[in-house]
Design an enzyme around this catalytic site. Structure first.
Site, PDB file in Angstrom:
ATOM      1  N   GLY A   1     -79.198  83.968   3.317  1.00  0.00           N
ATOM      2  CA  GLY A   1     -79.156  84.374   4.662  1.00  0.00           C
ATOM      3  C   GLY A   1     -78.054  83.785   5.031  1.00  0.00           C
ATOM      4  O   GLY A   1     -76.997  83.713   4.467  1.00  0.00           O
TER       5      GLY A   1
ATOM      6  N   VAL B   1     -78.567  76.887   7.140  1.00  0.00           N
ATOM      7  CA  VAL B   1     -79.973  77.126   6.535  1.00  0.00           C
ATOM      8  C   VAL B   1     -79.802  76.755   5.295  1.00  0.00           C
ATOM      9  O   VAL B   1     -81.096  75.977   4.369  1.00  0.00           O
ATOM     10  CB  VAL B   1     -81.253  78.045   6.877  1.00  0.00           C
ATOM     11  CG1 VAL B   1     -82.071  78.328   5.909  1.00  0.00           C
ATOM     12  CG2 VAL B   1     -81.394  78.778   7.932  1.00  0.00           C
TER      13      VAL B   1
ATOM     14  N   GLU C   1     -77.836  83.433  -1.770  1.00  0.00           N
ATOM     15  CA  GLU C   1     -76.890  84.569  -1.449  1.00  0.00           C
ATOM     16  C   GLU C   1     -76.154  84.472  -0.218  1.00  0.00           C
ATOM     17  O   GLU C   1     -77.635  84.911   0.936  1.00  0.00           O
ATOM     18  CB  GLU C   1     -77.419  85.897  -1.875  1.00  0.00           C
ATOM     19  CG  GLU C   1     -76.114  87.362  -1.898  1.00  0.00           C
ATOM     20  CD  GLU C   1     -76.455  86.857  -0.870  1.00  0.00           C
ATOM     21  OE1 GLU C   1     -75.165  88.279  -0.239  1.00  0.00           O
ATOM     22  OE2 GLU C   1     -76.872  87.751   0.957  1.00  0.00           O
TER      23      GLU C   1
ATOM     24  N   CYS D   1     -74.694  91.217   5.843  1.00  0.00           N
ATOM     25  CA  CYS D   1     -73.522  89.550   4.924  1.00  0.00           C
ATOM     26  C   CYS D   1     -72.534  90.163   4.430  1.00  0.00           C
ATOM     27  O   CYS D   1     -71.389  89.396   4.406  1.00  0.00           O
ATOM     28  CB  CYS D   1     -74.095  88.835   4.057  1.00  0.00           C
ATOM     29  SG  CYS D   1     -74.935  90.009   2.585  1.00  0.00           S
TER      30      CYS D   1
END
Length: 512
Positions: free
Chosen positions: A195, A199, A217, A251
């Site tokens: 994410g 967070v 990751e 991502c």
């Protein structure tokens, strides 16, 4: 399909149930692990249309993108783990040592225990199934936390998982912030989170209280460095595809392109041509273009585009109610532009004009280490200069995104891009502990290791010294030793040559 959140008081019970099932020992069986791995694959295979419909409902994602990423990677990972789990879990010996081999030193990958996998909204299926496959291969119990932003998918997974997998070992917990907070209060044996960095810091802080190991990751802004000599048509198609797939919510997606200033107009032209070819009827009406996950995320991206000081070459169209952000190209962006202030996570591509490749490298190195760097060039010297003078989780030449599906290659970042890996054998390694062992026979005390027991003696000290490993050559001595060797060799050759000359002279001398 509505999403029901897991009751808060059920979360510790789920954790305890998974722990109890793990301690039963049934995951030690390789045959059991293989059955569960296969079941993950068939969970997806048997329900492909339902998963495609869920991704369409949650993300507006075209079916073909779900097939390409979610299905393709899940099937490949399940086959790889199924075929190799015996080899991956086999006990092995370390490098041979004459002083230790009789003690049978061994290393064996063993499960960590009860692990937690937390997935983001962009590719929730494969970002849960792939780590789950690795965790099962390692012999763990696992709890999955799907994203609350994809309610149709998350409800579907909660329905299907207990039908296909052991319901005591493998669980789904659904929910938002309160549920996630409750989850993080529990002691896990490993947490894998995929994410964003914000967070990740919260998860890392919670994990630290239990000294729980992590795999993270994350994302970041992934640069593209373009050689002006490259085929711009090819580069534009691959860069734009990488940027707009899944509506830019990837991502690994390229975010900004560093291109020599004089070549920027040609690249803009090639990107515009690719854009028209991809979406001849316009992206908003295209079945090949998705949507942003929530209106809030769409609002955030719109604000960044509105504040840019660059030039919008195409796109820029927004419909917040439909969660639509059109594919957008912004040229003449400077490194301090608002669009460079954070990861966009949407279909907006930036062009940053530079003087040369050295300036491009300097810009990349002035920022956080990216998850990926993309180099478009056919010149080996150009490719090498970029790869040898930058850092990233991955580097791709003349391509974007697709390393995630390449057999044998892990996905992982460095620094702010995260740490650890998922996919392939490297994902399996995250979920196991290398337990070391040896078995020392009684006779060793008499013949080999007797010197370790008091009272200590000179004979024991001598024996101890005899077992020490030789040191490497002292720095500076190697050159000196090499020089002495050459001098000795040369002297030997000269001496031999002199002897031969003298011998032949004697042979030619007149005999009396």
């Amino acid at each position: 399909m509505s999403l029901s959140y897991t009751p808060l008081d059920e979360i510790p019970k789920i954790h305890a149930k998974a722990r109890q099932a793990f301690l039963s020992g049934r995951t030690k069986s390789i045959a059991f692990r293989k059955r569960q791995i296969a079941q993950v694959a068939y969970l997806v295979k048997d329900n492909e249309q339902r998963f495609k419909d869920a991704m369409m409902a949650d993300l507006g994602r075209p079916h073909q993108e779900t097939e390409f990423i979610d299905f393709g990677v899940t099937y490949a990972e399940s086959r790889l783990a199924y075929d190799n789990v015996e080899k991956w879990t086999a006990e092995r010996a370390p490098e041979f040592s004459p002083n230790w081999f009789f003690m049978k030193p061994r290393l064996k990958p063993e499960p960590k225990g009860v692990v937690l996998v937390i997935a983001p909204f962009n590719y929730p299926l494969f970002l849960l199934t792939v780590p789950l496959i690795s965790a099962i291969a390692g012999g763990n119990a696992a709890v999955l936390k799907p994203p609350e932003q994809t309610p149709v998918f998350s409800a579907l997974l909660a329905e299907l998982l207990p039908r296909y997998l052991d319901p005591e070992l493998y669980h789904v917990i659904n929910g938002g912030v309160p549920e996630m907070t409750k989850i993080l209060e529990l002691p896990w044996d490993h947490i894998m989170y995929i994410g964003n960095a914000r967070v990740a810091r919260i998860i890392a802080e919670a994990a630290a209280k239990h000294l729980t190991p992590l795999t993270l990751e994350l994302g970041g802004k992934n640069p593209v460095i373009v050689d002006p000599r490259v085929d711009f048509k090819m580069a534009a198609r691959r860069i734009l595809w990488g940027r707009v797939s899944n509506a830019g919510q990837t991502c690994l997606a390229p975010e900004y392109v560093l291109v020599p200033e004089e070549a920027q107009p040609a690249l803009v032209s090639a990107l515009r041509e690719a854009y028209r070819a991809f979406f001849p009827e316009g992206p908003k009406n295209s079945a090949s273009f998705g949507r942003i996950v929530t209106q809030a995320h769409a609002e955030r991206i719109k604000k960044l585009v509105d504040e840019t000081r660059g030039t919008i070459e195409f796109g820029g169209d927004v419909d917040i109610a439909e969660k639509y952000i059109g594919p957008t190209l912004v040229s003449n962006v400077r490194p301090d532009d608002p669009l460079m202030s954070e990861e966009i996570f949407g279909p907006v591509l930036l062009l940053i004009p530079v003087k040369d490749v050295d300036e491009a490298i300097a810009i990349v190195n002035s920022r956080d280490c990216p998850l990926a760097i993309y180099v478009f060039s056919d010149e080996k010297d150009f490719q090498t200069k970029v790869t040898e003078n930058t850092q990233s989780g991955a580097v791709m030449v003349n391509e974007t995104l697709i390393t995630v599906g390449a057999p044998g290659l892990p996905v992982g970042g460095k620094g702010p891009g995260g740490y650890g890996y998922y996919t392939t054998k490297y994902g399996f390694d995250q979920f196991v502990h290398l337990r070391v062992s040896l078995n020392n026979p009684a006779w060793v005390d008499k013949f080999a290791f007797w010197f370790r027991f008091p009272p200590y003696t000179a004979a024991g000290a001598k024996k101890l010294r005899s077992l020490e490993s030789p040191l490497p050559t002292r720095p500076g001595d190697a050159e000196s030793t090499l020089s002495k060797t050459w001098i000795l060799l040369l002297a030997t050759i000269l001496a031999a040559g002199s002897s031969v000359v003298a011998f032949r002279a004697l042979e030619r001398a007149p005999r009396s």
